[in-house]
Design an enzyme around this catalytic site. Structure first.
Site, PDB file in Angstrom:
ATOM      1  N   LYS A 162      -4.525  -3.800   0.581  1.00  0.00           N
ATOM      2  CA  LYS A 162      -4.991  -5.100   1.037  1.00  0.00           C
ATOM      3  C   LYS A 162      -4.504  -5.386   2.459  1.00  0.00           C
ATOM      4  O   LYS A 162      -3.561  -4.760   2.958  1.00  0.00           O
ATOM      5  CB  LYS A 162      -4.443  -6.201   0.113  1.00  0.00           C
ATOM      6  CG  LYS A 162      -4.939  -6.166  -1.312  1.00  0.00           C
ATOM      7  CD  LYS A 162      -4.269  -7.264  -2.128  1.00  0.00           C
ATOM      8  CE  LYS A 162      -4.728  -7.255  -3.575  1.00  0.00           C
ATOM      9  NZ  LYS A 162      -6.106  -7.716  -3.712  1.00  0.00           N
TER      10      LYS A 162
ATOM     11  N   ARG B 271      -9.930  -4.916 -13.745  1.00  0.00           N
ATOM     12  CA  ARG B 271     -10.935  -4.590 -14.769  1.00  0.00           C
ATOM     13  C   ARG B 271     -10.571  -3.323 -15.529  1.00  0.00           C
ATOM     14  O   ARG B 271     -10.967  -3.152 -16.686  1.00  0.00           O
ATOM     15  CB  ARG B 271     -12.313  -4.467 -14.111  1.00  0.00           C
ATOM     16  CG  ARG B 271     -12.468  -3.340 -13.118  1.00  0.00           C
ATOM     17  CD  ARG B 271     -13.615  -3.554 -12.150  1.00  0.00           C
ATOM     18  NE  ARG B 271     -13.343  -4.677 -11.255  1.00  0.00           N
ATOM     19  CZ  ARG B 271     -14.221  -5.140 -10.372  1.00  0.00           C
ATOM     20  NH1 ARG B 271     -15.416  -4.601 -10.278  1.00  0.00           N
ATOM     21  NH2 ARG B 271     -13.906  -6.149  -9.591  1.00  0.00           N
TER      22      ARG B 271
END
Length: 500
Positions: free
Chosen positions: A274, A348
């Protein structure tokens, strides 16, 4: 973290107030500067002409969040404006806590203007709001902020139904503990709350009667949790799965309610790292797991007459020599293969294995997962709501009802085969990628592949989980969002214990 706070419930009468000469009185006022009939009787000795003059001189109009303080002899009285609408009792309790300031003894008149009689449940919710607004997280401050709340505080709630309110308060106290636990977990820094430390802190649930099972990496590898393990393989911290079981239904074979939480204790993004901007917030990427933990504590504390299973995946997503790479393929617990396109789409993967395990092992009545999953949901619907995705209209409607009752807001989002097409892989069953638009919907459709036909809701809580503007009941960076929502849903499924 939070001062020792005790509550009692007494009749709404001058004689009972007279027994508490040192207590600061909190009274609610409408925009017409009227108080409830019970409050007027309680404060019969007050010079109401002085009240009107003080309101005029100070600009107090009874609007929402307006406050005014008067002294009647040695008694401090704080008036809290309600505005024109019907404020939720829990918010009134939060405003009362703010208005009371640093008083050690407080007496709240649970009585509203306009002939509005607070039910015992509403009175208990008012007390809950006071407690939640009083939460503090000062663990790592060596110089405490000044002034500080007293170490011990007592709140007397004056009400027309003290015995019934006391019973309802016991239920709300249980869920308050759950919210506070969730907040504290979210607020902890990632160097302290590692996956192993999170697992250790689950001992508080064991002490409350929740069966806690901790699965380590060796056992998870043997079982086939390779999608989840892939997320954590670049970290020096061991990954864990915690299975939390509350058996309160009386029938041990009754299908449990299933609650699943993403517990990424820090999310650097892995090799798909990130930006440094706001990366510090990624200590809160375990807010879904914190909510499930707090919920299970609350259910146990109030002896909820249901069976419930909580499953949380505790991992750390870090770059490193052993980290998962873009282009890797992993075989999930379900047997489905997943092509890793972006290692920052890790939540996920954690949920995929957890959901498959819960449905195949426990045959739950339904499953609800919570995850700080996508920024797209914040872009789409803002910070105050969670995005809700579901394969079952009845379950979604029940959750919307619980949302309206608690003020923890959800907004149902679309699902469909068009989002599935975005995730088709040429060399595996599915790839962990979002579409250029509708990324929250793509993520939900990915998760649905691991649900089968079990009634299911996915809550993307990236907005309300942390760093919201302070509200009447939430002064903390970590909000504990979702604990009250799911507790209310659970209560609504208990006909003999239905909230009134």
């Amino acid at each position: 973290m939070t001062a020792t706070l005790t509550f009692s419930f007494s009749p709404l009468s001058p004689s009972d107030l007279a027994k508490q000469p040192e207590a600061t009185v909190v009274a609610f006022v409408g925009e017409d500067l009227k108080v409830g009939a019970g409050t007027a009787e309680l404060l019969a000795g007050l010079d109401w002409q002085l009240f009107a003059r003080a309101a005029s001189d100070s600009g107090f109009r009874g609007k929402t969040d307006d406050t005014m303080t008067l002294f009647a002899g040695h008694r401090r009285i704080v008036f809290v404006g309600m505005g024109t609408g019907r404020a939720a009792p829990i918010d009134l309790g939060g405003r009362a806590a703010t208005a009371a300031g640093y008083a050690a003894k407080i007496a709240i008149a649970a009585d509203l203007p306009g002939s509005v009689d607070l039910s015992p449940q509403a009175t208990a919710e008012l007390a809950l709001g006071f407690r939640l607004a009083s939460y503090r997280f000062n663990t790592y401050r060596t110089r405490k902020p000044e002034p500080q709340l007293p170490a011990e505080r007592h709140v007397s709630v004056l009400t027309s139904s003290p015995e019934e309110a006391q019973i309802a308060h016991a239920r709300e106290t249980a869920i308050a503990e759950g919210v506070e636990l969730a907040r504290s977990l979210i607020n902890e820094p990632a160097n302290v709350l590692t996956p192993s430390e999170f697992a250790r802190r689950l001992q508080i649930l064991d002490g409350a009667g929740v069966e806690v099972q901790i699965l380590g990496e060796a056992e998870l590898e043997h079982m086939g949790f390779r999608a989840l393990l892939g997320v954590g393989q670049g970290s020096s911290e061991e990954s864990h799965v915690a299975i939390l079981r509350w058996q309160g239904a009386g029938d041990p074979d009754a299908p449990p309610l299933g609650f699943i939480g993403k517990g990424v204790c820090f999310d650097s993004g892995g090799i798909s790292i990130k930006s440094a901007n706001d990366m510090a917030e990624m200590k809160g990427d375990m807010a879904g797991a914190a909510c499930v933990t707090g919920l299970m504590l609350g259910l146990a504390r109030r002896k909820a007459p249901v069976n419930a299973v909580g499953a949380i995946g505790l991992v750390e997503n870090m770059p490193g020599g052993k980290a998962q790479r873009p282009g890797d393929i992993v075989r999930s617990l379900s047997g489905q293969t997943i092509e890793i396109i972006d290692t920052d789409y890790e939540g996920r993967l954690v949920l995929a294995d957890l959901l498959w395990h819960v449905q195949s092992t426990f045959q739950p009545r339904f499953m609800i997962d919570l995850a700080t999953l996508t920024h797209d949901i914040v872009t789409g619907i803002g910070r105050e709501r969670a995005g809700m995705f579901s394969n079952n209209d009845e379950l979604a409607a029940s959750l919307e009802n619980a949302s309206s009752a608690t003020g923890e807001l959800v907004w149902r989002m679309p699902m469909g085969p068009n989002f599935d097409e975005e995730m088709d892989s040429k060399i595996a069953d599915v790839r962990n990628i979002d579409s250029p638009s509708g990324g929250a919907c793509t993520a939900a459709n990915f998760i649905q592949r691991f649900v089968n036909s079990v009634p299911w809701v996915h809550l993307d809580i990236a907005g309300p989980a942390y760093d919201l503007p302070k509200s009447a009941i939430s002064p903390s960076w970590g909000t504990g969002w979702g604990v009250r929502l799911l507790d209310r849903l659970t209560r609504d499924l208990e006909p003999q214990h239905r909230v009134r």
